[in-house]
Design a protein around this motif. Structure first.
Motif, mmCIF file in Angstrom:
data_model
loop_
_atom_site.group_PDB
_atom_site.id
_atom_site.type_symbol
_atom_site.label_atom_id
_atom_site.label_comp_id
_atom_site.label_asym_id
_atom_site.label_seq_id
_atom_site.Cartn_x
_atom_site.Cartn_y
_atom_site.Cartn_z
ATOM 1 N N LEU A 1 0.720 -1.150 -0.115
ATOM 2 C CA LEU A 1 0.187 0.052 0.066
ATOM 3 C C LEU A 1 0.966 1.252 -0.053
ATOM 4 O O LEU A 1 1.874 1.161 0.724
ATOM 5 N N GLU A 2 0.477 2.205 -0.840
ATOM 6 C CA GLU A 2 1.104 3.535 -0.743
ATOM 7 C C GLU A 2 1.051 4.209 0.650
ATOM 8 O O GLU A 2 -0.244 3.869 1.391
ATOM 9 N N GLN A 3 1.705 4.750 1.091
ATOM 10 C CA GLN A 3 1.815 5.750 2.585
ATOM 11 C C GLN A 3 0.605 6.512 2.459
ATOM 12 O O GLN A 3 0.168 6.871 3.609
ATOM 13 N N SER A 4 0.175 7.180 1.390
ATOM 14 C CA SER A 4 -0.703 8.008 1.350
ATOM 15 C C SER A 4 -2.058 7.499 1.494
ATOM 16 O O SER A 4 -3.042 8.092 1.591
ATOM 17 N N LEU A 5 -2.087 6.215 1.240
ATOM 18 C CA LEU A 5 -3.589 5.681 1.572
ATOM 19 C C LEU A 5 -3.723 5.223 2.885
ATOM 20 O O LEU A 5 -3.270 4.699 3.637
ATOM 21 N N LYS A 6 -5.197 5.822 3.281
ATOM 22 C CA LYS A 6 -5.273 5.969 4.746
ATOM 23 C C LYS A 6 -6.762 5.408 4.903
ATOM 24 O O LYS A 6 -6.684 4.653 5.854
ATOM 25 N N LYS A 7 -7.687 5.407 3.915
ATOM 26 C CA LYS A 7 -8.810 4.529 3.900
ATOM 27 C C LYS A 7 -8.747 3.145 3.742
ATOM 28 O O LYS A 7 -9.203 2.601 2.742
ATOM 29 N N THR A 8 -8.141 2.246 4.506
ATOM 30 C CA THR A 8 -7.507 0.941 4.311
ATOM 31 C C THR A 8 -9.015 0.133 4.081
ATOM 32 O O THR A 8 -9.192 -0.842 3.529
ATOM 33 N N GLU A 9 -9.891 0.523 5.161
ATOM 34 C CA GLU A 9 -11.297 -0.369 5.101
ATOM 35 C C GLU A 9 -12.011 -0.468 3.854
ATOM 36 O O GLU A 9 -12.405 -1.367 3.227
ATOM 37 N N ALA A 10 -12.272 1.001 3.427
ATOM 38 C CA ALA A 10 -12.811 0.967 1.986
ATOM 39 C C ALA A 10 -12.132 0.369 0.835
ATOM 40 O O ALA A 10 -12.479 -0.128 -0.124
ATOM 41 N N PHE A 11 -10.820 0.711 0.833
ATOM 42 C CA PHE A 11 -9.877 0.268 -0.078
ATOM 43 C C PHE A 11 -10.076 -1.554 -0.156
ATOM 44 O O PHE A 11 -10.055 -2.094 -1.095
ATOM 45 N N SER A 12 -9.979 -2.078 1.252
ATOM 46 C CA SER A 12 -9.931 -3.322 1.343
ATOM 47 C C SER A 12 -11.265 -3.868 0.726
ATOM 48 O O SER A 12 -11.435 -5.088 -0.008
ATOM 49 N N ASN A 13 -12.472 -3.352 0.851
ATOM 50 C CA ASN A 13 -13.733 -3.752 0.245
ATOM 51 C C ASN A 13 -13.763 -3.649 -1.213
ATOM 52 O O ASN A 13 -14.196 -4.500 -1.913
ATOM 53 N N ALA A 14 -13.251 -2.701 -1.734
ATOM 54 C CA ALA A 14 -13.055 -2.299 -3.120
ATOM 55 C C ALA A 14 -12.114 -3.478 -3.855
ATOM 56 O O ALA A 14 -12.485 -4.022 -5.119
ATOM 57 N N LEU A 15 -10.962 -3.782 -3.009
ATOM 58 C CA LEU A 15 -10.082 -4.692 -3.456
ATOM 59 C C LEU A 15 -10.883 -6.095 -3.703
ATOM 60 O O LEU A 15 -10.530 -6.895 -4.682
ATOM 61 N N CYS A 16 -11.722 -6.595 -2.787
ATOM 62 C CA CYS A 16 -12.131 -7.873 -2.543
ATOM 63 C C CYS A 16 -13.313 -7.785 -3.647
ATOM 64 O O CYS A 16 -13.202 -9.119 -4.310
ATOM 65 N N ILE A 17 -14.153 -7.064 -4.101
ATOM 66 C CA ILE A 17 -14.910 -7.074 -5.279
ATOM 67 C C ILE A 17 -14.083 -7.127 -6.705
ATOM 68 O O ILE A 17 -14.548 -8.036 -7.007
ATOM 69 N N GLU A 18 -13.316 -6.264 -6.706
ATOM 70 C CA GLU A 18 -12.314 -6.537 -8.139
ATOM 71 C C GLU A 18 -11.687 -7.937 -8.227
ATOM 72 O O GLU A 18 -11.530 -8.333 -9.133
ATOM 73 N N LEU A 19 -11.192 -8.419 -6.841
ATOM 74 C CA LEU A 19 -10.282 -9.537 -7.247
ATOM 75 C C LEU A 19 -11.279 -10.805 -7.454
ATOM 76 O O LEU A 19 -10.844 -11.675 -8.083
#
Length: 402
Positions: A349-367
């Motif tokens: 993860l880039e250091q600038s990424l703070k919304k890890t929960e929302a990112f995780s949700n989006a990643l799960c859908i795309e995966l």
């Protein structure tokens, strides 16, 4: 007279670039195959690459523009005479409607004004051309023994002759069989109604400017001529002329000057799907110019498969991840095709990424879609950076982990 240039924020510039690149892709009207054709026609080229640790780059790039994409689409479009192979900044699939704009390069190579990387042997090239003319479409392997005395001709020269004939326009690639090129005479491959008139330098320059800006949103001279030999004078003249006529404008982003089509600025009024995540190919059109990617997206990206293993930081084949209109992570992946498992060796993860929960949700859908695209059924997640994200992701989506 100096007119004050319009200033865009980085966020605004990123939005224009992504909408111009049609990322993330959406389901369009019409057939899935036509959606793929429209993607190629809009992008202008899709780079071909042989690396296959996951699905190859040309399929990956098109999948991210067309959610209904199938690998068979390219073969169908080539057979129908709507797409062809040639060279952009690298080997690529290009739209047949733009065929004539490949002619200046071919003409330059054929007349010796532009050097190709293979030495030309006229007698060998004529021999190869005559065989294809008389026998029909052939692959490189068809020249190994047939018609050649033992020890008379090594493998390299025949491949060089085929490539030279292809690059100067005498041959085209009719199809691929198991990814091997099948060559035929250009006149037997080209659809009959295709314009084959050589563009003037003025036409070529204007085409390169307009196509680049339509596809990429904004750009600089160095970006428009990237790895396109001998095009700088024509593009420079086109930029000056198009500025005078108002066909393009100059803007400034983060103290850097860019050119833009006036209609591209209207994209700022359109919505960008920020919630949808996309896992990108290293050879995606958005990313291919690494310096540009760093300037506009502040994403310093290096494909480390060409770096010695002990010097790699992120992994062998890292895939940049687009989310929230930004490049926020990179994923080193390999598809285990026997076990049908996608190995994620490292997710950074880039250091600038703070919304890890929302990112995780989006990643799960795309995966879930990405697994299907790679003919896999589950994930082995080996390592994340930061390490704490691994447990967070695995506990939230145990159905994906094997």
């Amino acid at each position: 007279m100096n007119l004050e240039k319009e200033n865009l924020s980085l966020r605004e510039a990123q939005k224009i670039v992504l909408l111009s690149q049609r990322l993330p892709g959406v389901n369009g009207a019409g057939s899935a195959t036509n959606a793929t054709l429209h993607a190629i026609e809009h992008l202008g080229y899709v780079q071909i690459d042989t690396i296959s640790v996951i699905e190859r780059a040309h399929h990956h790039t098109l999948y991210n523009r067309n959610p209904r994409y199938q690998a068979s689409h390219i073969k169908e479009l080539i057979a129908d005479g709507k797409v062809f192979e040639y060279w952009s900044h690298a080997a690529a699939y290009l739209p047949m409607e733009e065929f004539r704009f490949t002619l200046p390069r071919k003409h330059a190579i054929a007349t010796g004004k532009q050097k190709h990387w293979f030495k030309q042997d006229d007698s060998v090239m004529q021999w190869v051309l005559d065989r294809i003319k008389n026998e029909g479409p052939l692959m490189a392997k068809d020249f190994d023994k047939k018609g050649v005395k033992p020890g008379e001709w090594k493998t390299a020269p025949k491949k060089q002759a085929l490539e030279n004939l292809f690059m100067q326009g005498d041959l085209m690639i009719k199809e691929r069989v198991n990814f091997h090129k099948v060559y035929d005479l250009t006149e037997r491959v080209l659809p009959p109604a295709i314009d084959t008139t050589l563009p003037t330098e003025k036409e070529q320059g204007k085409f390169l400017v307009k196509k680049y800006l339509q596809t990429n949103g904004l750009g600089k001279l160095s970006e428009m001529t990237y790895l396109l030999k001998n095009t700088k004078p024509a593009v420079t003249n086109a930029l000056n002329l198009m500025l005078e006529t108002g066909e393009i404008k100059e803007i400034q982003v983060d103290k850097t000057d860019y050119y833009v089509l006036p209609e591209s600025l209207e994209l700022l009024n359109q919505p960008l799907s920020r919630k949808k995540l996309k896992i990108l190919s290293p050879f995606d059109n958005l990313l291919i110019q690494r310096k540009r990617t760093k300037e506009i997206f502040k994403f310093d990206y290096l494909l480390e498969c060409y770096v010695p293993q002990h010097k790699r930081k992120h992994g062998y084949f890292t895939l940049p991840i687009l989310w929230d209109g930004k490049l926020v992570a990179r994923m080193d992946s390999k598809a285990d095709r026997k076990q049908k498992i996608l190995d994620i060796h490292q997710l950074t993860l880039e250091q600038s990424l703070k919304k890890t929960e929302a990112f995780s949700n989006a990643l799960c859908i795309e995966l879930q879609s990405f697994l299907k695209f790679n003919d896999c059924k589950g994930i082995r997640l080996h390592r994340t950076v930061p390490s704490s994200f691994k447990e967070e992701f695995e506990s939230s989506y145990p159905n994906l982990i094997v």
